[in-house]
Design a protein around this motif. Sequence first.
Motif, PDB file in Angstrom:
ATOM      1  N   ARG A 124       3.367 -47.476  74.966  1.00 20.45           N
ATOM      2  CA  ARG A 124       4.579 -46.977  74.307  1.00 20.45           C
ATOM      3  C   ARG A 124       4.448 -47.079  72.782  1.00 20.45           C
ATOM      4  NH1 ARG A 124       8.534 -46.365  78.228  1.00 20.45           N
ATOM      5  NH2 ARG A 124       8.068 -47.486  80.168  1.00 20.45           N
ATOM      6  N   LYS A 125       5.207 -46.257  72.094  1.00 23.61           N
ATOM      7  CA  LYS A 125       5.189 -46.291  70.635  1.00 23.61           C
ATOM      8  C   LYS A 125       5.874 -47.569  70.166  1.00 23.61           C
ATOM      9  CE  LYS A 125       6.170 -43.680  66.444  1.00 23.61           C
ATOM     10  NZ  LYS A 125       6.672 -42.417  65.854  1.00 23.61           N
ATOM     11  N   LEU A 126       5.107 -48.406  69.523  1.00 23.12           N
ATOM     12  CA  LEU A 126       5.580 -49.695  69.040  1.00 23.12           C
ATOM     13  C   LEU A 126       4.703 -50.102  67.872  1.00 23.12           C
ATOM     14  CD1 LEU A 126       7.282 -52.349  69.443  1.00 23.12           C
ATOM     15  CD2 LEU A 126       5.403 -53.142  70.894  1.00 23.12           C
ATOM     16  N   ILE A 127       5.318 -50.590  66.813  1.00 22.50           N
ATOM     17  CA  ILE A 127       4.571 -51.033  65.640  1.00 22.50           C
ATOM     18  C   ILE A 127       4.704 -52.549  65.530  1.00 22.50           C
ATOM     19  CG2 ILE A 127       4.300 -50.854  63.136  1.00 22.50           C
ATOM     20  CD1 ILE A 127       5.748 -48.121  63.354  1.00 22.50           C
ATOM     21  N   VAL A 128       3.570 -53.222  65.540  1.00 20.40           N
ATOM     22  CA  VAL A 128       3.536 -54.671  65.324  1.00 20.40           C
ATOM     23  C   VAL A 128       2.870 -54.919  63.978  1.00 20.40           C
ATOM     24  CG1 VAL A 128       2.642 -56.886  66.120  1.00 20.40           C
ATOM     25  CG2 VAL A 128       3.471 -55.201  67.786  1.00 20.40           C
ATOM     26  N   ILE A 129       3.560 -55.616  63.100  1.00 20.70           N
ATOM     27  CA  ILE A 129       2.997 -55.963  61.794  1.00 20.70           C
ATOM     28  C   ILE A 129       2.624 -57.436  61.813  1.00 20.70           C
ATOM     29  CG2 ILE A 129       3.422 -56.154  59.319  1.00 20.70           C
ATOM     30  CD1 ILE A 129       5.318 -53.788  59.561  1.00 20.70           C
ATOM     31  N   THR A 167      -3.883 -49.659  68.408  1.00 22.66           N
ATOM     32  CA  THR A 167      -4.641 -49.103  67.291  1.00 22.66           C
ATOM     33  C   THR A 167      -4.518 -50.084  66.139  1.00 22.66           C
ATOM     34  OG1 THR A 167      -4.194 -46.825  67.963  1.00 22.66           O
ATOM     35  CG2 THR A 167      -4.867 -47.191  65.676  1.00 22.66           C
ATOM     36  N   TYR A 168      -5.649 -50.577  65.671  1.00 21.70           N
ATOM     37  CA  TYR A 168      -5.645 -51.594  64.623  1.00 21.70           C
ATOM     38  C   TYR A 168      -5.786 -50.929  63.261  1.00 21.70           C
ATOM     39  CZ  TYR A 168      -7.312 -55.356  61.607  1.00 21.70           C
ATOM     40  OH  TYR A 168      -7.469 -56.238  60.570  1.00 21.70           O
ATOM     41  N   VAL A 169      -4.907 -51.299  62.321  1.00 26.45           N
ATOM     42  CA  VAL A 169      -4.947 -50.777  60.955  1.00 26.45           C
ATOM     43  C   VAL A 169      -4.923 -51.968  60.005  1.00 26.45           C
ATOM     44  CG1 VAL A 169      -3.799 -49.354  59.228  1.00 26.45           C
ATOM     45  CG2 VAL A 169      -3.699 -48.690  61.645  1.00 26.45           C
ATOM     46  N   GLY A 170      -5.893 -52.001  59.093  1.00 28.84           N
ATOM     47  CA  GLY A 170      -5.857 -53.075  58.118  1.00 28.84           C
ATOM     48  C   GLY A 170      -7.203 -53.752  57.938  1.00 28.84           C
ATOM     49  N   VAL A 181       3.746 -48.534  51.890  1.00 31.91           N
ATOM     50  CA  VAL A 181       4.578 -47.374  52.194  1.00 31.91           C
ATOM     51  C   VAL A 181       3.732 -46.245  52.782  1.00 31.91           C
ATOM     52  CG1 VAL A 181       5.981 -45.525  51.164  1.00 31.91           C
ATOM     53  CG2 VAL A 181       6.397 -47.918  50.536  1.00 31.91           C
ATOM     54  N   ASN A 182       2.586 -45.991  52.185  1.00 29.20           N
ATOM     55  CA  ASN A 182       1.712 -44.917  52.688  1.00 29.20           C
ATOM     56  C   ASN A 182       1.259 -45.200  54.120  1.00 29.20           C
ATOM     57  OD1 ASN A 182       1.876 -43.462  50.302  1.00 29.20           O
ATOM     58  ND2 ASN A 182       0.046 -44.404  49.422  1.00 29.20           N
ATOM     59  N   ALA A 183       0.844 -46.432  54.380  1.00 29.29           N
ATOM     60  CA  ALA A 183       0.379 -46.775  55.721  1.00 29.29           C
ATOM     61  C   ALA A 183       1.504 -46.660  56.741  1.00 29.29           C
ATOM     62  CB  ALA A 183      -0.200 -48.186  55.721  1.00 29.29           C
ATOM     63  N   LEU A 184       2.665 -47.159  56.394  1.00 26.09           N
ATOM     64  CA  LEU A 184       3.792 -47.114  57.327  1.00 26.09           C
ATOM     65  C   LEU A 184       4.244 -45.678  57.590  1.00 26.09           C
ATOM     66  CD1 LEU A 184       5.835 -50.176  56.019  1.00 26.09           C
ATOM     67  CD2 LEU A 184       4.682 -49.997  58.223  1.00 26.09           C
ATOM     68  N   GLU A 185       4.236 -44.838  56.558  1.00 23.69           N
ATOM     69  CA  GLU A 185       4.603 -43.429  56.741  1.00 23.69           C
ATOM     70  C   GLU A 185       3.647 -42.740  57.714  1.00 23.69           C
ATOM     71  OE1 GLU A 185       7.115 -41.758  55.959  1.00 23.69           O
ATOM     72  OE2 GLU A 185       8.012 -42.456  54.077  1.00 23.69           O
ATOM     73  N   LYS A 197       4.148 -44.047  61.261  1.00 22.87           N
ATOM     74  CA  LYS A 197       5.399 -43.538  61.822  1.00 22.87           C
ATOM     75  C   LYS A 197       5.263 -42.093  62.287  1.00 22.87           C
ATOM     76  CE  LYS A 197       8.847 -42.253  59.144  1.00 22.87           C
ATOM     77  NZ  LYS A 197      10.046 -42.236  58.249  1.00 22.87           N
ATOM     78  N   LEU A 198       4.550 -41.290  61.521  1.00 23.12           N
ATOM     79  CA  LEU A 198       4.481 -39.850  61.795  1.00 23.12           C
ATOM     80  C   LEU A 198       3.359 -39.471  62.759  1.00 23.12           C
ATOM     81  CD1 LEU A 198       5.112 -38.465  58.190  1.00 23.12           C
ATOM     82  CD2 LEU A 198       6.737 -38.526  60.100  1.00 23.12           C
ATOM     83  N   ASN A 199       2.253 -40.213  62.733  1.00 19.22           N
ATOM     84  CA  ASN A 199       1.044 -39.730  63.405  1.00 19.22           C
ATOM     85  C   ASN A 199       0.616 -40.506  64.643  1.00 19.22           C
ATOM     86  OD1 ASN A 199       0.811 -37.833  61.303  1.00 19.22           O
ATOM     87  ND2 ASN A 199      -0.343 -39.279  60.036  1.00 19.22           N
ATOM     88  N   MET A 200       1.211 -41.654  64.897  1.00 15.25           N
ATOM     89  CA  MET A 200       0.729 -42.476  66.009  1.00 15.25           C
ATOM     90  C   MET A 200       1.817 -42.659  67.058  1.00 15.25           C
ATOM     91  SD  MET A 200      -1.694 -45.263  64.081  1.00 15.25           S
ATOM     92  CE  MET A 200      -3.050 -44.702  63.044  1.00 15.25           C
ATOM     93  N   ASP A 201       1.449 -42.422  68.308  1.00 16.57           N
ATOM     94  CA  ASP A 201       2.422 -42.472  69.386  1.00 16.57           C
ATOM     95  C   ASP A 201       2.349 -43.741  70.225  1.00 16.57           C
ATOM     96  OD1 ASP A 201       3.520 -39.976  68.789  1.00 16.57           O
ATOM     97  OD2 ASP A 201       1.937 -38.934  69.895  1.00 16.57           O
TER      98      ASP A 201
END
Length: 628
Positions: free
Chosen positions: A165-170, A246-249, A260-264, A267-271
């Motif tokens: 599911r679409k979920l963002i963990v920071i 998907t790991y970013v960082g 801001v760029n990473a979060l945008e 938000k827009l490109n990853m499901d």
Amino acid sequence: MNILEQIKSPADLKYLSTGQMQTLAAQIRELIIKTVAQNGGHLAPCLGTVELTLALHKVFACPRDKIVWDVGHQAYTHKILTGRRENFSTLRQKDGITGFPNRFESIYDAFGVGHASTSISAALGMAVARDLNHENYNVVAIIGDGALTGGEALEGLNNAGISKRKLIVILNDNEMSIAQNVGALSEYLSLIRIDEKYRRAKKDVHRILSSIPGIGSSVLKTANYVKDGFRNAIVPGGFFEALGFTYVGPLDGHNIDDLVNALEKIKLNMDGPVLLHVQTKKGKGYLPAERHPDKFHGVGKFDIATGKPLASDSIVPTYTAVFSQALVDLAAQNRNITAITAAMPSGTGLQKFAQIFPERFFDVGIAEEHAVTFAAGQASVGKKPVVAIYSTFSQRAYDQIIHDVALQNLPVVLCLDRAGLVGEDGPTHHGVFDMAYLRQIPNMVCMAPKDENELRQMLYSALTYSCPCAIRYPRGRACGVPMQEEFTLLEKGKGELLSVGDDAAIIAVGSMVQEAVKAKDELLKEHIHCSVINARFVKPLDGSLILNAARKVKCIVTVEEGALAGGFGSAVLELLADNHIYNVPVIRIGIKDKFIEQGTRQEILDECDLNSKSIINAVKNFINGSDK
């Protein structure tokens, strides 16, 4: 220009430039430092997440989008940006703004928190509900690297990754929880922090393979096929990828543009589930907190210019300090004594033990369940483990206390600091349930000292008994009584008769014994004679002492700094009923069936009628025939 005064809601951030956002970050830090210096609170973690919070609220549209904080001690910026700036001076004060996100305080607080490692599970629950309702909003969980050591966080990651599911963990990586992080996960994140080396290595391999005549291109093609394996071998972010994220960082958690760029883009490109790894500096912007982030994690009032705490005139030690010294003294006599903490060596008073007996000290990270079973393992082969933990956090290990300790009758000693009402940290941190849930466990001995000298004797006694024991003691200063250097064994289940009277028996436990004595002295002035019993033991009760008193008085008053439901007073009622004593009324004073909000410790003790005045009124009302 004071940009902060113009921010009424997160929507106002949408129009700010990068320069204005940086100015705003500085103004927020100034407000946080000023307020925490006056009120106390969580300083270093909040200073480390200012830019991250600004970026989150610039990119996402709360409260429609859900932001879930883990623990919540880093969320002051979030509170300031979401309509609570004008009342921020009331932080952690009675009837003021709470120190943690609270669903009853603001619609922007998506989930109430206070204990570690809950954010991913809660956020995944929200994401599932969103999808079941065919809605479209973002869910973001922010978890610190310390909280990632908690079992529930790993359970949440595991479930979230497989859900797709679409979920963002920071992952807010500041290399600390409260004290320095420990364990394999901490080591793992340390490897991720050398990500620049990975990028250079990848370029070098590409260049070298391309330069090999004849076979270089085919080898490079093969390497591209296995690039995930290559990456995982060098960059340990592959752990999160293996769980389905998907790991970013890692990103600089203080660079607003990058965040801001990473979060945008996320938000827009990853499901599916995404883990964004950001690196922040705990205490950023206030030099004393940067230098000593552990000391400025949670602080009392302090002087901003020096960073030094405002001195107390009292020379009376805290219960924590008394426990600390007693444990060191006992460990010097017994090499089998060990000490265990769950990421709280300073708060629980174990730092001194760790310095003197480092080989016998164990910090297991934010993992209370593991701490208790780890202690049980030690006890099963002859050690005498002491698990020092806040009462509110011991709730997390309830099954382990029953299944792994008590069922096997293992001599693990639980030292429950901050038992009772803790003050400004509020309902998530009050330790009011321990007596109720511990006394129902077979084999368990539960004690509460009336003063610091009795705490020393209880610790010695618990380490002498061959069974599970819990000692619960309050936050703050002790009573200032003389302390005997030698240790004395307390007879198991034996209370203490402090005075004799035939009008009423006041049976008190722990912190309430002093109030009972005060009440007895005042009542004597009105010719009302009271027996006072220091119960000492919540379990086992001193049945003979209590029953003997019950047969001689007109009423009994029980007093406890804990939940009435199933607590100490309930135990006294059960004792009387089991012995067919029905003719003596019992008045119970304690914490009623509700969660107690924040305030100074004295304010909320008075609110709960936990003082000598309430005891006096209870006795007089009954004696005068007006008790209702």
